[in-house]
Design a protein around this motif. Structure first.
Motif, PDB file in Angstrom:
ATOM      1  N   HIS A  96       8.298   7.104   6.459  1.00  0.00           N
ATOM      2  CA  HIS A  96       7.114   7.502   5.695  1.00  0.00           C
ATOM      3  C   HIS A  96       6.986   9.024   5.626  1.00  0.00           C
ATOM      4  CE1 HIS A  96       5.977   3.295   5.869  1.00  0.00           C
ATOM      5  NE2 HIS A  96       4.912   3.535   5.134  1.00  0.00           N
ATOM      6  N   GLY A  97       7.382   9.707   6.687  1.00  0.00           N
ATOM      7  CA  GLY A  97       7.297  11.162   6.688  1.00  0.00           C
ATOM      8  C   GLY A  97       8.272  11.836   5.747  1.00  0.00           C
ATOM      9  N   LEU A  98       9.296  11.110   5.301  1.00  0.00           N
ATOM     10  CA  LEU A  98      10.302  11.661   4.389  1.00  0.00           C
ATOM     11  C   LEU A  98      10.020  11.314   2.923  1.00  0.00           C
ATOM     12  CD1 LEU A  98      13.472  10.681   6.463  1.00  0.00           C
ATOM     13  CD2 LEU A  98      12.597  13.008   6.134  1.00  0.00           C
ATOM     14  N   ALA A  99       9.010  10.490   2.693  1.00  0.00           N
ATOM     15  CA  ALA A  99       8.798   9.908   1.364  1.00  0.00           C
ATOM     16  C   ALA A  99       8.298  10.926   0.346  1.00  0.00           C
ATOM     17  CB  ALA A  99       7.810   8.756   1.457  1.00  0.00           C
ATOM     18  N   ASP A 100       8.821  10.807  -0.870  1.00  0.00           N
ATOM     19  CA  ASP A 100       8.199  11.436  -2.039  1.00  0.00           C
ATOM     20  C   ASP A 100       7.197  10.472  -2.658  1.00  0.00           C
ATOM     21  OD1 ASP A 100       9.785  13.934  -2.181  1.00  0.00           O
ATOM     22  OD2 ASP A 100      11.451  12.551  -2.566  1.00  0.00           O
ATOM     23  N   GLN A 101       7.504   9.180  -2.523  1.00  0.00           N
ATOM     24  CA  GLN A 101       6.625   8.142  -3.059  1.00  0.00           C
ATOM     25  C   GLN A 101       6.598   6.975  -2.077  1.00  0.00           C
ATOM     26  OE1 GLN A 101       7.768   5.627  -6.629  1.00  0.00           O
ATOM     27  NE2 GLN A 101       6.016   6.701  -7.536  1.00  0.00           N
ATOM     28  N   ILE A 102       5.399   6.507  -1.771  1.00  0.00           N
ATOM     29  CA  ILE A 102       5.218   5.306  -0.961  1.00  0.00           C
ATOM     30  C   ILE A 102       4.688   4.207  -1.866  1.00  0.00           C
ATOM     31  CG2 ILE A 102       3.957   4.239   0.950  1.00  0.00           C
ATOM     32  CD1 ILE A 102       3.825   7.034   2.245  1.00  0.00           C
ATOM     33  N   VAL A 103       5.370   3.082  -1.876  1.00  0.00           N
ATOM     34  CA  VAL A 103       4.944   1.933  -2.676  1.00  0.00           C
ATOM     35  C   VAL A 103       4.518   0.839  -1.705  1.00  0.00           C
ATOM     36  CG1 VAL A 103       5.554   0.279  -4.474  1.00  0.00           C
ATOM     37  CG2 VAL A 103       6.614   2.560  -4.456  1.00  0.00           C
ATOM     38  N   THR A 104       3.259   0.456  -1.783  1.00  0.00           N
ATOM     39  CA  THR A 104       2.691  -0.522  -0.856  1.00  0.00           C
ATOM     40  C   THR A 104       2.292  -1.781  -1.608  1.00  0.00           C
ATOM     41  OG1 THR A 104       1.848   1.206   0.623  1.00  0.00           O
ATOM     42  CG2 THR A 104       0.824  -0.971   0.793  1.00  0.00           C
ATOM     43  N   PRO A 105       3.031  -2.875  -1.399  1.00  0.00           N
ATOM     44  CA  PRO A 105       2.594  -4.143  -1.989  1.00  0.00           C
ATOM     45  C   PRO A 105       1.545  -4.803  -1.107  1.00  0.00           C
ATOM     46  CG  PRO A 105       4.654  -4.473  -0.823  1.00  0.00           C
ATOM     47  CD  PRO A 105       4.323  -3.002  -0.696  1.00  0.00           C
ATOM     48  N   MET A 106       0.592  -5.444  -1.734  1.00  0.00           N
ATOM     49  CA  MET A 106      -0.366  -6.258  -0.985  1.00  0.00           C
ATOM     50  C   MET A 106      -0.672  -7.507  -1.782  1.00  0.00           C
ATOM     51  SD  MET A 106      -4.079  -4.423  -1.422  1.00  0.00           S
ATOM     52  CE  MET A 106      -4.940  -5.997  -1.255  1.00  0.00           C
ATOM     53  N   ASN A 107      -0.860  -8.603  -1.080  1.00  0.00           N
ATOM     54  CA  ASN A 107      -1.232  -9.839  -1.744  1.00  0.00           C
ATOM     55  C   ASN A 107      -2.681  -9.769  -2.198  1.00  0.00           C
ATOM     56  OD1 ASN A 107       1.304 -11.062  -1.384  1.00  0.00           O
ATOM     57  ND2 ASN A 107       0.764 -11.686   0.682  1.00  0.00           N
ATOM     58  N   ASP A 108      -3.013 -10.655  -3.103  1.00  0.00           N
ATOM     59  CA  ASP A 108      -4.341 -10.690  -3.718  1.00  0.00           C
ATOM     60  C   ASP A 108      -5.339 -11.303  -2.739  1.00  0.00           C
ATOM     61  OD1 ASP A 108      -6.208 -10.425  -5.752  1.00  0.00           O
ATOM     62  OD2 ASP A 108      -5.718 -12.372  -6.625  1.00  0.00           O
ATOM     63  N   SER A 109      -5.626 -10.565  -1.640  1.00  0.00           N
ATOM     64  CA  SER A 109      -6.379 -11.165  -0.545  1.00  0.00           C
ATOM     65  C   SER A 109      -7.044 -10.089   0.298  1.00  0.00           C
ATOM     66  CB  SER A 109      -5.415 -11.979   0.335  1.00  0.00           C
ATOM     67  OG  SER A 109      -5.970 -12.270   1.590  1.00  0.00           O
ATOM     68  N   PHE A 110      -8.232 -10.402   0.802  1.00  0.00           N
ATOM     69  CA  PHE A 110      -8.900  -9.501   1.734  1.00  0.00           C
ATOM     70  C   PHE A 110      -8.160  -9.446   3.073  1.00  0.00           C
ATOM     71  CE2 PHE A 110     -12.614  -9.692  -1.084  1.00  0.00           C
ATOM     72  CZ  PHE A 110     -13.027  -8.378  -1.033  1.00  0.00           C
ATOM     73  N   ASP A 140      -4.901  -8.993   3.364  1.00  0.00           N
ATOM     74  CA  ASP A 140      -4.013  -7.844   3.198  1.00  0.00           C
ATOM     75  C   ASP A 140      -4.799  -6.543   3.081  1.00  0.00           C
ATOM     76  OD1 ASP A 140      -2.033  -9.755   3.127  1.00  0.00           O
ATOM     77  OD2 ASP A 140      -0.912  -8.748   1.544  1.00  0.00           O
ATOM     78  N   PHE A 141      -5.937  -6.597   2.396  1.00  0.00           N
ATOM     79  CA  PHE A 141      -6.756  -5.394   2.231  1.00  0.00           C
ATOM     80  C   PHE A 141      -7.188  -4.838   3.577  1.00  0.00           C
ATOM     81  CE2 PHE A 141     -10.878  -3.274   1.650  1.00  0.00           C
ATOM     82  CZ  PHE A 141     -10.551  -2.344   0.685  1.00  0.00           C
ATOM     83  N   ASP A 142      -7.293  -5.696   4.589  1.00  0.00           N
ATOM     84  CA  ASP A 142      -7.785  -5.284   5.896  1.00  0.00           C
ATOM     85  C   ASP A 142      -6.920  -4.196   6.532  1.00  0.00           C
ATOM     86  OD1 ASP A 142      -9.841  -5.805   7.960  1.00  0.00           O
ATOM     87  OD2 ASP A 142      -8.113  -6.382   9.188  1.00  0.00           O
TER      88      ASP A 142
END
Length: 279
Positions: free
Chosen positions: A122-136, A138-140
């Motif tokens: 994560h410290g090397l990233a230019d872009q972080i892509v975070t998938p999450m399911n359609d659910s609270f 995952d939102f947590d």
């Protein structure tokens, strides 16, 4: 040679679809003519690495040629998973240094959970892509909500991890070095979920607070799973390459993948080409 773009697919929760997303982003980039290096840090499961091993075997057996990424050698994943953190970091740093000289884009797939390798990536990233399911559920990991009102209370553990990565990047590369963080809602059911509107409202509030943008993910389609054993995605399908019967659903899935790539600022490449479902 310019420094490669580093894309990290990350989320500390398992089962959010990180590897599925990573596989599709990589194949989309390959068909756009990019040189791509992959580093699979899910040392035990290695879904990303196994997918491209399947791809090499299937294409060789069927007389086809498809673009492939390069994969720097991390060694035996299971053995490395048992190694101490210093050895893990040393192996990762060596693999990353090798990838820098071979690729336009380095994509790193991270495991579910907080590990020393995930933090380093994560410290090397230019872009972080975070998938999450359609659910609270995952939102947590991104933010906490009041259990009575469902109002957003504060950022949660993964948001704090990304904030730390941004801070470390600013320290090492200067305050103008930015990490583009994109959260995509993955595995959406075709029918609208009852809680989706409430979830999207909290996402919009959290996005403003912690600094991510939202993008379209991939729906929950059998299509995305049925091609995995062959090492193929909808980006690979053509009149010559179609190990399964192609339907209008495959055409829709390819447009969906194109939308994802464009939302990430990446070239949609071959995804613009028509796919004849009747061929």
């Amino acid at each position: 040679m310019a420094d490669p773009t580093v894309i990290v697919v990350g989320n500390e929760k398992g089962g959010a679809g990180k590897s599925t997303l990573a596989i599709h982003i990589v194949t989309g980039l390959l068909h756009a003519g990019k040189r791509v290096a992959i580093i699979d840090l899910d040392l035990r499961q290695r879904s990303l690495a196994r997918f491209f091993a399947n791809r090499q075997t299937w294409t060789a057996a069927n007389g086809h040629t498809l673009p492939m990424p390069v994969e720097p050698d991390l060694g035996d994943g299971k053995a490395l998973a048992k190694a101490d953190e210093a050895e893990q970091l040393a192996r990762f740093e060596a693999a990353f240094a090798e990838a820098r000289g071979m690729a336009d884009v380095i994509l790193i797939d991270t495991p579910g959970g907080d590990t020393v390798l995930s933090r380093a990536a994560h410290g090397l990233a230019d872009q972080i892509v975070t998938p999450m399911n359609d659910s609270f559920v995952d939102f947590d990991l991104l933010g906490t909500v009041d259990p009575v009102t469902l109002e957003l209370q504060k950022p949660s553990i993964y948001s704090e991890s990304v904030w730390e990565a941004r801070k470390q990047r600013a320290i090492s590369q200067g305050r103008h070095a930015q990490i583009d963080w994109v959260v995509v809602t993955n595995r959406l059911a075709v029918a609208a979920a009852r809680n989706r509107q409430r979830l999207e409202e909290r996402m919009e509030k959290l996005a403003k607070r912690v600094g991510f943008r939202m993008g379209p993910g991939l729906r929950d389609r059998v299509i995305y799973r049925e091609l995995f054993p062959f090492g193929l995605t909808v980006a690979d399908l053509s009149n010559d390459i179609r190990p399964v019967s192609v339907s209008l659903a495959h055409v829709s899935a390819r447009q969906e993948l194109r939308g994802l790539m464009l939302s990430l600022g990446l070239d949609g490449g071959k995804l613009d080409a028509p796919l004849d479902a009747a061929a």
